[in-house]
Design a protein around this motif. Structure first.
Motif, short mmCIF file in Angstrom:
data_model
loop_
_atom_site.label_atom_id
_atom_site.label_comp_id
_atom_site.label_asym_id
_atom_site.label_seq_id
_atom_site.Cartn_x
_atom_site.Cartn_y
_atom_site.Cartn_z
N LEU A 285 -2.24 -39.34 37.16
CA LEU A 285 -1.10 -39.07 36.48
C LEU A 285 -1.15 -38.94 34.83
O LEU A 285 -1.74 -40.15 34.58
CB LEU A 285 0.07 -39.69 36.79
N THR A 286 -0.87 -38.25 34.33
CA THR A 286 -0.84 -38.06 32.80
C THR A 286 0.37 -38.37 32.44
O THR A 286 0.58 -39.39 31.38
CB THR A 286 -1.24 -36.73 32.14
N ARG A 287 1.49 -37.70 32.51
CA ARG A 287 2.95 -38.34 32.29
C ARG A 287 3.95 -37.61 33.13
O ARG A 287 3.44 -36.33 33.80
CB ARG A 287 3.06 -37.97 30.76
N ASN A 288 5.08 -37.84 32.91
CA ASN A 288 6.39 -37.04 33.60
C ASN A 288 6.52 -36.11 32.56
O ASN A 288 6.50 -35.92 31.61
CB ASN A 288 7.78 -38.05 33.60
N LEU A 289 7.16 -34.89 33.23
CA LEU A 289 7.71 -33.91 32.46
C LEU A 289 9.01 -34.13 32.09
O LEU A 289 9.75 -34.96 32.66
CB LEU A 289 7.75 -32.29 33.33
N THR A 290 9.50 -33.61 30.95
CA THR A 290 11.03 -33.91 30.58
C THR A 290 11.90 -32.88 31.22
O THR A 290 11.31 -31.79 31.87
CB THR A 290 11.24 -33.52 28.94
N THR A 291 13.22 -32.85 31.23
CA THR A 291 13.98 -32.03 31.81
C THR A 291 13.89 -30.64 31.48
O THR A 291 13.81 -29.71 32.01
CB THR A 291 15.38 -32.59 31.82
N GLY A 292 13.60 -30.71 30.10
CA GLY A 292 13.39 -29.23 29.35
C GLY A 292 12.15 -28.56 29.85
O GLY A 292 12.14 -27.38 29.93
N GLU A 293 10.98 -29.25 30.00
CA GLU A 293 9.76 -28.50 30.43
C GLU A 293 9.94 -28.29 31.97
O GLU A 293 9.42 -27.25 32.40
CB GLU A 293 8.47 -29.59 30.25
N ILE A 294 10.71 -28.98 32.61
CA ILE A 294 10.94 -28.36 34.14
C ILE A 294 11.88 -27.22 34.20
O ILE A 294 11.50 -26.39 34.63
CB ILE A 294 11.61 -29.58 34.74
N ILE A 295 12.83 -27.18 33.30
CA ILE A 295 13.79 -26.01 33.33
C ILE A 295 12.97 -24.86 32.94
O ILE A 295 12.94 -23.57 33.24
CB ILE A 295 14.76 -26.30 32.87
N ASP A 296 12.03 -25.03 31.58
CA ASP A 296 11.36 -23.96 30.94
C ASP A 296 10.50 -23.31 31.79
O ASP A 296 10.14 -21.99 31.64
CB ASP A 296 10.81 -24.33 29.78
N GLN B 25 2.75 -29.58 40.83
CA GLN B 25 2.00 -30.71 40.56
C GLN B 25 3.02 -31.93 40.30
O GLN B 25 4.44 -31.83 39.88
CB GLN B 25 1.27 -30.42 39.13
N GLY B 26 2.63 -33.17 40.69
CA GLY B 26 3.28 -34.26 40.80
C GLY B 26 4.28 -34.61 41.88
O GLY B 26 4.69 -33.78 42.59
N GLU B 27 4.61 -35.77 41.91
CA GLU B 27 5.60 -36.16 42.97
C GLU B 27 7.27 -36.23 42.33
O GLU B 27 7.30 -36.97 41.52
CB GLU B 27 5.27 -37.80 43.48
N PRO B 28 8.03 -35.20 42.80
CA PRO B 28 9.28 -35.16 42.25
C PRO B 28 10.11 -36.39 42.02
O PRO B 28 10.96 -36.66 41.04
CB PRO B 28 9.90 -34.05 42.98
N LEU B 29 10.17 -37.19 43.12
CA LEU B 29 11.14 -38.45 43.05
C LEU B 29 10.59 -39.47 42.23
O LEU B 29 11.11 -40.41 42.16
CB LEU B 29 11.18 -38.85 44.63
N LEU B 30 9.08 -39.23 41.78
CA LEU B 30 8.93 -40.30 40.74
C LEU B 30 9.18 -40.01 39.55
O LEU B 30 9.02 -40.54 38.46
CB LEU B 30 7.26 -40.53 40.85
N ASN B 31 9.93 -38.76 39.27
CA ASN B 31 10.43 -38.41 37.93
C ASN B 31 11.83 -38.03 38.22
O ASN B 31 12.27 -37.04 37.97
CB ASN B 31 9.68 -37.04 37.35
N TYR B 32 12.31 -38.92 38.94
CA TYR B 32 13.76 -38.79 39.60
C TYR B 32 14.97 -38.30 38.35
O TYR B 32 15.62 -37.27 38.45
CB TYR B 32 14.35 -39.98 40.15
N ASP B 33 15.23 -38.95 37.35
CA ASP B 33 16.22 -38.97 36.45
C ASP B 33 16.14 -37.52 35.77
O ASP B 33 16.92 -36.56 35.81
CB ASP B 33 16.55 -39.75 35.35
N ALA B 34 14.68 -36.97 35.29
CA ALA B 34 14.84 -35.82 34.62
C ALA B 34 14.86 -34.69 35.74
O ALA B 34 15.43 -33.44 35.27
CB ALA B 34 13.18 -35.77 34.16
#
Ligand code: SF4
Length: 299
Positions: free
Chosen positions: A82-93, A114-123
């Protein structure tokens, strides 16, 4: 944006908000209309998203993290951490950019890049609420699927949201020994408690759960695997999606033969477990999750 008042700019800065958009680093189109995008982020990272057209369905499969910490053995993304979580903005964009580039109104969204969605739950949940909102993208939750490798606390939390989204579980093995080997997450969240959490989701939301099962030759496509899967899922409000394995460079795994895939599906259907074989899309592309980025990095 120097045309905004300084006070507003300071407020945006303090709130950690930024205004910007993803850039297209690479775009690969397949003859069947599937298009893979590699998007560049502000910090130089990249993420993948995929556009999948199918008659009047226009689906985007989007990422929720840069890289992934889960280390699934059959997945290219999982090998790099993992490098980092995406922000809400990056998900929507990712969704907005693809809708604009393809010139279509999207009908379905899947958190399965890419990534496990439930590990970036709030965003992720914030993004889904914006996507749902009539002032946002006004897309119904039933058109959105969250695909998880089985983070039980995330599944339970999602149950409480009462969001009506589709839940898909990447199962890929029907006994703990094999799943421990293929998906390290299973050591923390084994199959039986995971299925109990899924049952809770079904009962509380009235929604059917999908189990994704990638068929790997001689590994999880044997008669005992089909029998174990039937024993686990019989009677559950669920659907099994069988996925022919897409070889990852350097991986020892091979895809099951077409006859083995059809035999496996028939066994499950005979046990009254609704089963489909995923239609292959974009097979001329660098295929499975993480591989477009690998190609970009010259791997
Ligand atoms: S399959 Fe999904 S959860 Fe597993 S490593 Fe790859 S991106 Fe992560």
């Amino acid at each position: 944006m120097t045309n905004l008042p300084m006070e507003l700019r300071n407020q945006l800065d303090k709130a950690g908000l930024s205004i910007g958009c993803l850039t297209v680093v690479e775009r690969e189109a397949a003859p069947d209309g599937t298009v893979k995008y590699l998007f560049g982020l502000d910090d130089g990272s990249t993420v993948e998203s995929v556009y999948l057209p199918d008659d009047d369905r226009h689906t985007v499969c989007f990422s929720t993290q840069v890289g992934c910490p889960m280390g699934c053995l059959f997945c290219a993304t999982g090998q790099n951490g993992l490098t980092r979580n995406l922000t809400t903005g990056e998900i929507i964009d990712q969704i907005l950019r693809i809708s604009k580039f393809q010139g279509v109104t999207l009908t379905n969204l899947v958190a399965m890049g890419q990534g496990e969605p439930l590990l970036n739950y709030d965003a992720l949940i914030k993004a889904i609420r914006i996507i749902n909102d009539p002032k946002g993208l006004s897309m119904g939750a039933r058109r959105i699927t969250i695909s998880t490798c089985g983070i039980i606390p995330g599944v339970l939390k999602l149950t409480e949201e009462q969001l009506q989204v589709n839940l898909a579980i990447s199962l890929h093995a029907a006994d703990d020994d094999l799943r421990n080997r293929l998906m390290p997450v299973n050591k923390k969240y084994p199959i039986v408690p995971l299925l109990k959490a899924c049952q809770e989701y079904i009962e509380r939301t009235g929604r059917r759960v999908t189990f994704e099962y990638t068929l790997i030759d001689g590994i999880n496509d044997r008669p005992q695997d089909a029998a174990n899967l039937i024993r686990l899922l019989r009677g559950m409000l669920c659907h099994v999606n069988l996925i022919p394995f897409n070889p990852v460079p350097g991986s020892p795994f091979r895809r099951s033969t077409p006859s083995q895939i059809h035999w496996f599906a028939a066994e499950l259907n005979r046990a009254h477990i609704e089963t489909t074989i995923r239609k292959e899309r974009g097979t001329t592309l660098t295929a499975a999750c993480g591989q477009l980025q690998g190609k970009f990095r010259g791997e």
